[in-house]
Motif scaffolding. Sequence first.
Motif, PDB file in Angstrom:
ATOM      1  N   SER A   1       3.356   6.663  -7.053  1.00  0.00           N
ATOM      2  CA  SER A   1       2.161   6.864  -7.875  1.00  0.00           C
ATOM      3  C   SER A   1       2.434   7.625  -9.169  1.00  0.00           C
ATOM      4  N   CYS A   2       3.478   8.458  -9.195  1.00  0.00           N
ATOM      5  CA  CYS A   2       3.801   9.209 -10.410  1.00  0.00           C
ATOM      6  C   CYS A   2       5.005   8.633 -11.153  1.00  0.00           C
TER       7      CYS A   2
ATOM      8  N   GLU B   1       2.918   1.631  -3.350  1.00  0.00           N
ATOM      9  CA  GLU B   1       2.007   1.984  -4.440  1.00  0.00           C
ATOM     10  C   GLU B   1       1.708   3.475  -4.419  1.00  0.00           C
ATOM     11  N   LYS B   2       1.519   4.025  -3.227  1.00  0.00           N
ATOM     12  CA  LYS B   2       1.234   5.451  -3.101  1.00  0.00           C
ATOM     13  C   LYS B   2       2.475   6.296  -3.350  1.00  0.00           C
ATOM     14  N   GLN B   3       3.595   5.893  -2.771  1.00  0.00           N
ATOM     15  CA  GLN B   3       4.817   6.684  -2.910  1.00  0.00           C
ATOM     16  C   GLN B   3       5.317   6.732  -4.346  1.00  0.00           C
TER      17      GLN B   3
ATOM     18  N   VAL C   1       0.841  -1.208   0.000  1.00  0.00           N
ATOM     19  CA  VAL C   1       0.000   0.000   0.000  1.00  0.00           C
ATOM     20  C   VAL C   1       0.872   1.252   0.000  1.00  0.00           C
ATOM     21  N   LYS C   2       1.895   1.241   0.837  1.00  0.00           N
ATOM     22  CA  LYS C   2       2.767   2.402   0.981  1.00  0.00           C
ATOM     23  C   LYS C   2       3.560   2.662  -0.297  1.00  0.00           C
TER      24      LYS C   2
END
Length: 543
Positions: A476-477, A472-474, A469-470
């Motif tokens: 994201s770009c 994937e978010k970090q 989860v972490k």
Amino acid sequence: MSNAYFKVPLPKNEPVFSYEPESVEKDQIKKKLKELKEQKIEIPLIIGGKEIRTGNIRECIIPHDKGHVLATYHIAGEKEIEMAIDAALKAKREWQNMPWPHRAAIFLKAAELLSGPWRYTLNAATMLGQSKTVYQAEIDSACELIDFLRFNVYYMTQIYNEQVDSTTEAWNRMEYRPLDGFVLAVTPFNFTAIGANLPTAPVMAGNVALWKPASTAIYSGYYVMKLLQEAGLPDGIINFIPGSGSMVGDKVFSNEDFAGIHFTGSTKVFKDIWKMIANNLEKYKAYPRIVGETGGKDFIFAHHSADIDVLVTALVRGAFEYQGQKCSAASRAYIPKSMWKRVKEKLIEEIKTIKMGDVEDFRNFMSAVIDQNAFNKIKSYIDYAQNSKDAEIICGGKCDDEKGFFIQPTVIQSKDPNFKAMTEEIFGPVLTIYVYEDEKIEETIKLCDESTPYALTGAIIANNREAIVKMEKQLSCAAGNFYINDKPTGAVVGQQPFGGARASGTNDKAGSKLNLIRWMNPRVIKENFNPPQNYTYSFMEEK
């Protein structure tokens, strides 16, 4: 005119043939390979449906057997480029006025022909001309191209069905016109499917196109043109003009009817094209559509909870399938120190089993890189690593261009996360690994995100859900196509629409309706059933 709404068949991804020993498909592809190798064809330009021979000749060779000439092909000059523009514009009105079900039928027929009698021709041409193994050719020049044709027709009809709201007093309608002018398709060597998709996606929406294929993919591109002609594509809708990129660009980007470009290639070339278009903006009848997929420096980031077998498989397949010549190929990896020793042993052990050679030997996992220029460029990165105090080649590194352009699957371990091979696009079978301290995972993720200008594909390998989860978010770009517990390659039409941002392109997602809409020019029509008969409004009745 038809008094009915038509539905095209709901597309399904084309099944992939396995080419197992003693299978019918293996027997058929072997026969087709033999047939194509025994003949040397001449490839003309195709302009307005006519075969044009300029006398300016080049050769199509087999990259893994560079002495074998498959074909000669003619190069377009300024006169032929102008002829192609004229032919496209001449064919445009009748094509855009053709009822869309008839345009759609041509591409659905092409897909069906490719699924059947043309399958082995396109696959064999791709294997020989681009040095793809039978499996890499099958998933490209057969399955992906079939999927592009069928799914794009379906996406086109979905867009046509998207309509605006109306009232009882007014009927609002939306129509989706083609662009005003012609489209230029500039296509790469590494995927026959991309080579075909870039001109066909715009034209099925009613546009006309000039197609400039990469010089190292003209052989398969010519067979794509013959397939489309057999499917009934009218003359002049796609004009096939192998030639110099600078010459094509000079003539096309200075033409007032230039309406858009569909591009796959290098970041530098795409930036140069964008500048040329901007400099010529005053000449155009409309703002051109600019759609491009460019470079990548694609990553695999491992968490300490990763399954080692899953990680090593992703590294090997991601980095070395088709000799790393995929925009999406894994080119850099970040591995935690706590698991590096086991990963290194397993990775080297697996790579040592890889066989490389002629694509006609189905035991081979890899073949040659595409040409001498690619060979020299890739070798220069290997040489640089060999002479650097900040890096060590832990596997492979040998290069041999005596018979073909062969480069061993190579793994570099770098002490520096900003090392040249960690940050620059190589486009070959070279994987560079940075081993990070487990406790420095946060700053290493930041490095992964920020150390290159690209954002095409990336993968994380982890079994810890909180970590997934972490990350994937970090990240994201950092990638337009992001994979969890898988290699960062192998996008499937309709399942993982493909494209990246930053220096990797405009992210218009080939294999989805997001791409198709870029080749349409919507018009809203309002019909008022109760039009006003006086200009005044009720608020004006104030005493």
